[in-house]
Design an enzyme around this catalytic site. Structure first.
Site, mmCIF file in Angstrom:
data_model
loop_
_atom_site.group_PDB
_atom_site.id
_atom_site.type_symbol
_atom_site.label_atom_id
_atom_site.label_comp_id
_atom_site.label_asym_id
_atom_site.label_seq_id
_atom_site.Cartn_x
_atom_site.Cartn_y
_atom_site.Cartn_z
ATOM 1 N N TYR A 123 -4.127 0.526 7.478
ATOM 2 C CA TYR A 123 -5.345 0.499 6.614
ATOM 3 C C TYR A 123 -6.712 -0.185 7.564
ATOM 4 O O TYR A 123 -7.675 -0.008 7.066
ATOM 5 C CB TYR A 123 -4.942 -0.146 5.833
ATOM 6 C CG TYR A 123 -4.076 -0.573 4.183
ATOM 7 C CD1 TYR A 123 -4.362 0.314 3.611
ATOM 8 C CD2 TYR A 123 -2.456 -1.361 4.968
ATOM 9 C CE1 TYR A 123 -3.959 0.504 2.740
ATOM 10 C CE2 TYR A 123 -2.471 -0.399 3.718
ATOM 11 C CZ TYR A 123 -2.550 0.188 2.662
ATOM 12 O OH TYR A 123 -2.038 0.793 1.293
ATOM 13 N N PHE A 412 0.007 -9.995 -4.413
ATOM 14 C CA PHE A 412 -0.427 -9.515 -5.159
ATOM 15 C C PHE A 412 -0.492 -7.947 -5.333
ATOM 16 O O PHE A 412 -0.458 -7.404 -4.663
ATOM 17 C CB PHE A 412 -2.358 -9.371 -5.863
ATOM 18 C CG PHE A 412 -2.936 -9.437 -4.628
ATOM 19 C CD1 PHE A 412 -2.984 -8.011 -4.075
ATOM 20 C CD2 PHE A 412 -3.496 -10.416 -3.959
ATOM 21 C CE1 PHE A 412 -3.984 -7.671 -3.376
ATOM 22 C CE2 PHE A 412 -3.944 -9.864 -2.940
ATOM 23 C CZ PHE A 412 -4.508 -8.819 -2.467
#
Length: 412
Positions: A123, A412
């Site tokens: 990322y 999450f």
């Protein structure tokens, strides 16, 4: 290859989630976990990449508010459920999803995007920098003792069903009281409290069902721990069990220590496992011998400023600072350029400027330093921040520093 990025429809969720499972090894999630994930899916923020009639990529986002230095709860996109089918790797599928997602986040007015990475190397090219660390430990409770602060006997400890509605609500209230005090913590929307009690038997790996310990004083809950017990014996039939701690929250030091004492003293257990704690967690100052605790650090939250000006203005700074930052951001070019940050402990302003740059860095380094978990000076020592005016680095690095380590308490 022709693909189409579309907003996920509820009718396509099973195929979308099934593709995600396949991308992560092909083991289906237990039904209890699947039901939770479907319930918290924000369909309007979830993307599916289609190749003909097949979903070949997925990405979603949750609408969080995250604590930043100074205590503000800033709207933040929690990037999640990212996958690309193995048949479609290296074909631009991930880039197309990241492009669409960050454009959507910007349109919603969220200055920050965050994620947890299954593979941290992925990322950085999209502007995400490692922003928090998670402290792990395997504490040999048969070899260390606790040096407890005064007041640990003032609390009543009791076991409770973690999923019982009143218990769950009380624990969530304790968690919510902690959120403003630590950067990186998330103000959870309704429904997220269930994450801590989803407990499929298939995922226990020989451990007990999740247990919940409450610390109360005068009938008020001041702390809780959620944990599992994994009984084990060695070749001589001596107990070597593990207490695997999932959550540990308390509103004051003595309550935290009382919970630790209980967890360290459980019969037949010789290790307390803490997989995800803040880098400055207090247990490190309670144990008698840190060398018997197998301490390790891993990356936690990866953060990206989506709107540099709004992000830097949303937090406060440890000391007064007035600095011009030259930011590069190839993936979100609206951030590229010089920004003047003026602020201090009371607040900040960050606006575009034509003044000469004093520090140069990419948006990725800005993300790493944003919550105060990594120093701009350390990044400069690695060649990732450049000082353009002598003296600018030391003052700015001090301004970005925090009083507590930033931390993401759950995925999450």
């Amino acid at each position: 290859m022709t693909t189409d990025v579309r907003v996920l429809r509820p009718d396509d969720w099973e195929a979308w989630f099934g593709g995600l499972e396949l991308a992560f090894g092909g083991v289906p999630e237990p039904e209890e976990a699947r039901a939770f994930f479907r319930d918290i899916t924000e369909f309007e923020r979830s993307l599916a990449v289609w190749d003909g009639e097949r979903i070949v990529g997925s990405a979603g986002a949750f609408s969080f508010r995250m604590t930043v230095p100074g205590g503000a709860a800033v709207p933040t996109a929690g990037v999640t459920m990212v996958s690309v089918a193995s048949t479609h790797r290296r074909r631009g599928v991930l880039t197309s999803m990241m492009r669409r997602q960050l454009d959507d986040v910007r349109a919603l007015g969220e200055p920050l995007a965050v994620l947890t990475a299954s593979e941290p190397a992925i990322y950085g090219r999209f502007g995400y920098g490692v922003s928090t660390q998670r402290l792990g430990a395997a504490i040999r409770t048969d070899q260390v003792s606790l040096q407890l602060p005064p007041g640990v006997d003032a609390f009543t400890l009791r076991l409770a069903d973690p999923a019982e509605p009143e218990v769950l609500a009380a624990c969530e209230a304790v968690y919510a009281r902690q959120v403003p005090g630590r950067p990186g913590m998330l103000a959870r929307r309704p429904g997220w409290e269930r994450q801590g009690v989803v407990d499929p038997a298939a995922e226990r790996s020989g451990a007990s069902a999740r247990q919940c310990l409450l610390a109360e004083r005068d009938g008020e809950l001041v702390g809780y721990a959620r944990y599992r017990l994994r009984p084990e014996w060695d070749a001589s039939d001596s107990p070597t069990g593990v207490v695997a701690v999932d959550d540990l929250e308390a509103t004051e030091p003595a309550a935290y220590a009382a919970l630790c004492r209980f967890l360290f003293d459980l019969d037949l257990m010789t290790t307390v496992s803490l997989p995800n704690r803040p880098a400055d967690d207090a247990w490190q100052h309670l144990v008698s011998d840190i060398r018997r605790c197998s301490v390790r650090l891993r990356d936690g939250l990866h953060l990206r400023p989506v709107e540099v000006g709004a992000a830097l203005a949303a937090r406060t700074y440890a000391v007064d600072v007035d600095v011009v930052l030259d930011v590069s951001d190839p993936f979100c070019p609206w951030n590229t350029g010089r920004w003047r940050l003026s602020g201090g402990p009371a607040g900040a302003v960050c606006e575009r400027t034509d003044a000469p740059a004093e520090l140069s860095l990419s948006v990725r380094e800005l993300g790493s330093a944003y919550l105060g978990g990594f120093s701009l000076a350390g990044l400069a020592a690695a060649g990732r921040v450049r000082e353009e005016r002598p003296g600018a680095l030391a003052r700015t690095a001090l301004a970005f520093s925090g009083t507590v380590a930033p931390w993401l308490p759950h995925g999450f």
